[in-house]
Design a protein around this motif. Structure first.
Motif, PDB file in Angstrom:
ATOM      1  N   LYS A 371       0.842  -1.188   0.000  1.00 36.97           N
ATOM      2  CA  LYS A 371       0.000   0.000   0.000  1.00 36.97           C
ATOM      3  C   LYS A 371       0.886   1.250   0.000  1.00 36.97           C
ATOM      4  N   PRO A 372       0.812   2.105  -1.035  1.00 40.04           N
ATOM      5  CA  PRO A 372       1.601   3.344  -1.030  1.00 40.04           C
ATOM      6  C   PRO A 372       1.045   4.323   0.011  1.00 40.04           C
ATOM      7  N   LEU A 373       1.926   4.993   0.722  1.00 38.89           N
ATOM      8  CA  LEU A 373       1.540   5.954   1.759  1.00 38.89           C
ATOM      9  C   LEU A 373       2.314   7.250   1.588  1.00 38.89           C
ATOM     10  N   TYR A 374       1.912   8.256   2.355  1.00 38.53           N
ATOM     11  CA  TYR A 374       2.588   9.556   2.333  1.00 38.53           C
ATOM     12  C   TYR A 374       2.896   9.956   3.771  1.00 38.53           C
ATOM     13  N   CYS A 375       4.099  10.512   3.955  1.00 40.35           N
ATOM     14  CA  CYS A 375       4.559  10.901   5.285  1.00 40.35           C
ATOM     15  C   CYS A 375       4.610  12.432   5.363  1.00 40.35           C
ATOM     16  N   LYS A 473       7.441   1.289   6.066  1.00 37.00           N
ATOM     17  CA  LYS A 473       8.773   1.755   5.703  1.00 37.00           C
ATOM     18  C   LYS A 473       8.675   3.105   5.012  1.00 37.00           C
ATOM     19  N   LYS A 474       9.618   3.986   5.334  1.00 32.02           N
ATOM     20  CA  LYS A 474       9.658   5.303   4.700  1.00 32.02           C
ATOM     21  C   LYS A 474      10.578   5.261   3.491  1.00 32.02           C
ATOM     22  N   GLY A 475      10.316   6.155   2.545  1.00 37.16           N
ATOM     23  CA  GLY A 475      11.092   6.186   1.311  1.00 37.16           C
ATOM     24  C   GLY A 475      10.319   5.550   0.174  1.00 37.16           C
TER      25      GLY A 475
END
Length: 572
Positions: A371-375, A473-475
């Motif tokens: 799942k793509p996410l945004y931080c 995970k970030k990035g």
């Protein structure tokens, strides 16, 4: 393997379920150990740690520590005891004897050559090629090294004790031993050695004459290729020694060849696939039907060539072979009602693409849910504070759109004359506009506002494997990266990276590719990527990789990069 310092990746206490699994794995790997001995080696309550490390050559190793000492290590799903464990259980493995002067060569990372092995009056222990063995010194039965037999005992004797005898994995005084309490081997009653034994006299002469002839291939030499004397003896005598149930190797290979052929026809090839190149039949179908632990080698069969084997199958009226273009043969017809095909029973699957080994158990592979996410970065926190999100909060794309829309409506930023436009207040200006736009752009369309907002958020993603907790995970999410590299003499190799992100074990993938492509594979640390491995396969194997990843692992194509470099159909 541990001759040089290794790099520790993690050190954690073992969980209760993993402790029970380890105890079961030890019982399966070392059946001579009783229940009480297994419980003593893997205690139920005492502290037991799992250390994951990379050896200096890049091998990923799992080490189990108990009482401050390494007791076991796991490499490529195989479990090995350390010298600390063998000192408590000296009869756990078949033991071979060498001279004390040879030990310093073993510690330096060399393998044990057969001229350095002392033959006791009782003879050498009976082992097969690939068996795990202990190495002890003359005068003390406490093992000082752990290795794998490079040939069977019968082959050792037939060679006149020449060539490489054992691939040494771990020894007393190496860096794995140094990770423990650094104790010395205990004094255990030695195996008797007859001083008049001719083999010992021969070794003694060699020892004083030239120590290098006694010992050991350096690791640097082993990288260049197998020792000429350690290579498998393919003479008729050697084949009969390695025969199974009295069958010569050639007869075994003929049976394996026919098994893979019938297996491919019954389960993999359909009428729509015809005509089928004979090379495709062998490379893409028969090799992949080969059972785990065996290797199909046409040259070791009585047919020697695929064309002769297929001529034999054509005489039995199983298939029909024609030369559709000059020098290129194809299967043009198959009699699927032939008794040989209808009566053939497909063997139970072993190492297939749908199966990844975990320890000694096997679990079916299922692609993860990604799942793509945004931080939220520091520069955009003011925009998201009103919705209860701070710096570092992760959001889905739909949540971002809802929050930005609510913010614009709550602050009356929707243009009254054109509701498709949004007026930019100071917070929106700071979040999405460039410096040179600050006093120029006053409004933006909804889609442009949302696109800019998503672009300025930091990328992140969530990976969820079946039955496991989601991993955040970030990035940016790195795809499985497939590239072609040019090596010496204009040879190509296929390199695959980022398999671990998708729950794929590089060692299992390498083993499958080695069997399917009939090409050598190497697993090594990926350059510039911390704690990541890459698989390297000889030749352009992108077609096989595509089949493996897309059709069998069912990994979505959007997560794979480089499939367009596959060789074109009909070209080598």
């Amino acid at each position: 393997m541990f001759a040089k310092a290794f790099r520790v990746r993690s050190n954690t206490a073992i969980k209760g379920s993993d402790r029970r699994k380890l105890r079961a794995d030890v019982t399966a790997a070392f059946p001579t150990l009783g229940t009480d001995q297994v419980s003593e080696l893997v205690p139920a309550k005492e502290e037991l740690n799992v250390v994951k490390l990379y050896a200096h050559k890049g091998d990923a190793v799992t080490v189990y520590m108990s009482g401050g000492n390494p007791i076991l290590f796991e490499l490529e799903k195989n479990l090995y005891p350390t010298v600390y464990t063998l000192w408590s259980y000296p009869d756990l493995l078949p033991a071979f004897i060498t001279w004390p002067l040879v030990l310093e060569k073993l510690v330096g990372g060399a393998d044990l050559m057969l001229p350095g092995v002392v033959v006791p009056p009782t003879g050498l222990p009976q082992v097969q090629k690939g068996d795990l063995c202990a190495i002890a010194l003359v005068g003390n039965r406490a093992p000082v090294a752990v290795g794998v037999a490079a040939m069977s005992t019968a082959q050792m004797l037939a060679s006149g004790l020449k060539g490489k005898g054992f691939t040494v994995l771990h020894s007393f005084q190496d860096h794995l031993w140094k990770s423990g309490d650094k104790s010395s081997p205990p004094a255990i009653a030695p195996l008797a050695v007859d001083p008049t034994d001719s083999s010992e006299e021969k070794v003694d002469v060699g020892l004083h004459g030239n120590l290098r002839s006694l010992t050991l291939e350096r690791e640097e030499q082993s990288e260049k290729g197998p020792h000429p004397e350690a290579s498998e003896d393919t003479s008729p005598g050697a084949l009969s020694q390695d025969s199974l149930d009295g069958k010569p190797l050639q007869e075994q290979m003929d049976e394996l060849l026919q098994q893979c052929f019938l297996h491919a026809l019954k389960s993999r090839i359909k009428k729509a696939d015809l005509p089928l190149l004979t090379s495709t039949l062998l490379g893409s179908h028969m090799f992949s039907c080969c059972p785990e632990g065996q290797q199909l080698d046409m040259k070791k069969s009585s047919y020697k060539k695929l064309s002769k084997f297929l001529q034999h199958m054509q005489r039995e009226q199983i298939v029909q072979v024609k030369e559709l273009s000059k020098g290129v043969e194809s299967i043009v017809a198959v009699d699927w009602r032939h008794p040989r095909i209808t009566s053939f029973v497909i063997p139970e699957p072993s190492l297939t693409a749908q199966t990844l080994q975990e320890g000694s158990r096997e679990q079916p592979y299922h692609p993860p849910d990604i799942k793509p996410l945004y931080c939220v970065p520091a520069s955009m926190t003011q925009l998201f504070l009103g919705s209860g999100h701070k710096k570092g909060s992760t959001l889905e794309g739909s949540e971002v759109r809802r929050i930005v829309t609510d913010y614009a409506k709550r602050n009356n930023l929707v243009d009254a004359d054109n509701r498709n436009l949004v007026k930019l207040d100071p917070i929106l200006c700071d979040c999405i506009l460039e410096k040179n736009e600050q006093h120029v752009v006053m409004t933006l369309p909804w889609d442009c506002l949302l696109t800019r907002c998503l672009k300025n958020l930091q990328p992140a993603y969530q990976v969820t494997f079946p039955g496991q907790e989601p991993i955040l995970k970030k990035g940016k999410l790195c795809p499985v990266d497939i590239t072609l590299a040019q090596k010496t003499y204009n040879k190509k190799v296929t390199v695959v990276r980022n398999l671990e992100i998708y729950g794929l074990d590089p060692y299992s993938v390498a083993a499958i590719l080695q069997q399917r492509c009939q090409a050598s594979t190497v697993v090594s640390p990926a350059p510039g990527a911390k704690d990541s491995l890459q698989v390297q396969v000889q030749g352009n194997q992108i077609h096989h990789l595509g089949q493996l990843l897309l059709e069998e692992y069912r990994l979505p194509g959007k997560y794979i990069q480089g499939l367009e470099k596959a060789p074109k159909p009909g070209k080598k």
